[in-house]
Every structure is written in C-alpha cells, then in structure tokens.
Write a protein that holds these residues in place. Structure first.
Motif, short mmCIF file in Angstrom:
data_model
loop_
_atom_site.label_atom_id
_atom_site.label_comp_id
_atom_site.label_asym_id
_atom_site.label_seq_id
_atom_site.Cartn_x
_atom_site.Cartn_y
_atom_site.Cartn_z
N PHE A 154 18.81 21.84 11.41
CA PHE A 154 17.44 21.91 10.92
C PHE A 154 17.07 23.36 10.62
O PHE A 154 17.47 24.26 11.33
N ARG A 155 16.30 23.54 9.60
CA ARG A 155 15.77 24.88 9.30
C ARG A 155 14.63 25.17 10.27
O ARG A 155 13.88 24.28 10.64
N TRP A 156 14.51 26.43 10.65
CA TRP A 156 13.43 26.86 11.54
C TRP A 156 12.11 26.77 10.78
O TRP A 156 11.97 27.35 9.72
N ASP A 157 11.17 26.04 11.32
CA ASP A 157 9.86 25.89 10.70
C ASP A 157 8.83 26.01 11.81
O ASP A 157 8.62 25.07 12.58
N GLU A 158 8.20 27.17 11.90
CA GLU A 158 7.28 27.45 13.01
C GLU A 158 6.11 26.46 13.06
O GLU A 158 5.71 26.02 14.13
N GLU A 159 5.57 26.10 11.90
CA GLU A 159 4.45 25.16 11.87
C GLU A 159 4.89 23.79 12.39
O GLU A 159 4.19 23.15 13.17
N ARG A 160 6.05 23.34 11.95
CA ARG A 160 6.58 22.04 12.41
C ARG A 160 6.81 22.06 13.93
O ARG A 160 6.50 21.11 14.63
N ARG A 161 7.36 23.16 14.43
CA ARG A 161 7.60 23.28 15.88
C ARG A 161 6.28 23.22 16.65
O ARG A 161 6.20 22.59 17.70
N ALA A 162 5.24 23.86 16.14
CA ALA A 162 3.94 23.84 16.82
C ALA A 162 3.40 22.42 16.88
O ALA A 162 2.86 21.99 17.91
N ILE A 163 3.55 21.68 15.80
CA ILE A 163 3.07 20.29 15.76
C ILE A 163 3.88 19.42 16.71
O ILE A 163 3.31 18.62 17.46
N LEU A 164 5.19 19.59 16.72
CA LEU A 164 6.04 18.81 17.63
C LEU A 164 5.70 19.11 19.09
O LEU A 164 5.62 18.20 19.92
N ARG A 165 5.49 20.39 19.42
CA ARG A 165 5.11 20.75 20.81
C ARG A 165 3.78 20.12 21.18
O ARG A 165 3.61 19.60 22.28
N ALA A 166 2.84 20.14 20.24
CA ALA A 166 1.52 19.55 20.50
C ALA A 166 1.64 18.05 20.71
O ALA A 166 0.99 17.49 21.60
N GLU A 167 2.46 17.40 19.90
CA GLU A 167 2.65 15.95 20.06
C GLU A 167 3.27 15.63 21.41
O GLU A 167 2.87 14.67 22.07
N LEU A 168 4.24 16.44 21.84
CA LEU A 168 4.84 16.23 23.17
C LEU A 168 3.81 16.47 24.28
O LEU A 168 3.76 15.70 25.24
#
Length: 136
Positions: free
Chosen positions: A31-45
């Motif tokens: 996967f490509r590093w995507d800071e915005e996507r990571r923030a959303i995934l962390r929030a969902e978790l």
C-alpha cells in the motif's frame, strides 16, 4: 548533505520494477503511504473499540476532550443522556470548550498539534464521525 535514499520518482520506478518481477513474493503491491487514509482508519478503530468496550458517545466525547461536555453532562458520566445534540458542530464545540472549567485534558499535546496543523482537533472529529457511521 544528501541521504542515501532515492528520490520519490526513482523509488516509484524501482518499486514498479520489483513488483512486476516474476519472482516477486507478494500477490499484490504494498500500500502507498496515505496520511489522511491512516488518520481515518485509526479513527474508525478508535470508534469501534469504544463501542466494543461498551462506551456511550458521551463517554467517548469525554475521553477525547473532557471540556466538550457540559456541566450537566459531567454530573453523571455514566448516564448516556447528552445535552448536546450535535457534538460535531464546530461552533458549539468551541463554545463548550471556552466555557469549560474542567481541570484537565486527555490528549492536550495531540489537540494543540492538530489545531496548529489543521485548524481543528481533527482526531476528535474523525473519531466522532466514525462513531456515527457504526451500526447500532
């Protein structure tokens, strides 16, 4: 001083060359590093685990920022009743925080960093948005 790391353009071409090689061990590229996507995934978790732990939205709001709760809400943190209809309203949140005299903050450093970087406490908003998307 130049580091030994390749430029992003050369890294992309190198990566493309590696993952198209016939002996590449993975079935899909990384996967490509995507800071915005990571923030959303962390929030969902965070929202999902809060639900699994049996927290109410009010308790989650308290964990994210105790100043978000009104004095009436703080009076009984175990009661799921909320005086606030829309905790995602930025104007209402700012007013509650300004009026709060709660003596502590849970994630002060994160909150201050995000307010400087994004102009808002982004983690709080993302977690509460993720909470709203969870099935009952």
């Amino acid at each position: 001083m130049r580091s030994g790391r390749p430029h992003p353009e050369s890294f992309d071409s190198l990566l493309a060359e590696i993952i198209t090689a016939p002996d590449y061990p993975l079935p899909i590229p990384p996967f490509r590093w995507d800071e915005e996507r990571r923030a959303i995934l962390r929030a969902e978790l965070d929202a999902y685990y809060a639900r699994l732990y049996g927290l109410t939205r009010k308790q989650l709001r308290y964990i994210l920022d105790p100043a978000d709760l009104t004095p009436r809400e703080l009076a009984d943190i175990l009661d799921p009743w909320e005086e606030v209809r829309d905790p995602l309203d930025p104007t209402g949140y700012a007013a509650r925080v300004a009026q709060s005299d709660f003596p502590g903050e849970t994630f002060r450093v994160l909150k201050e960093k995000e307010q400087r970087q994004y102009g808002e406490y982004r983690t709080r908003r993302l977690v509460l948005e993720a909470w709203e998307r969870l099935p009952e």
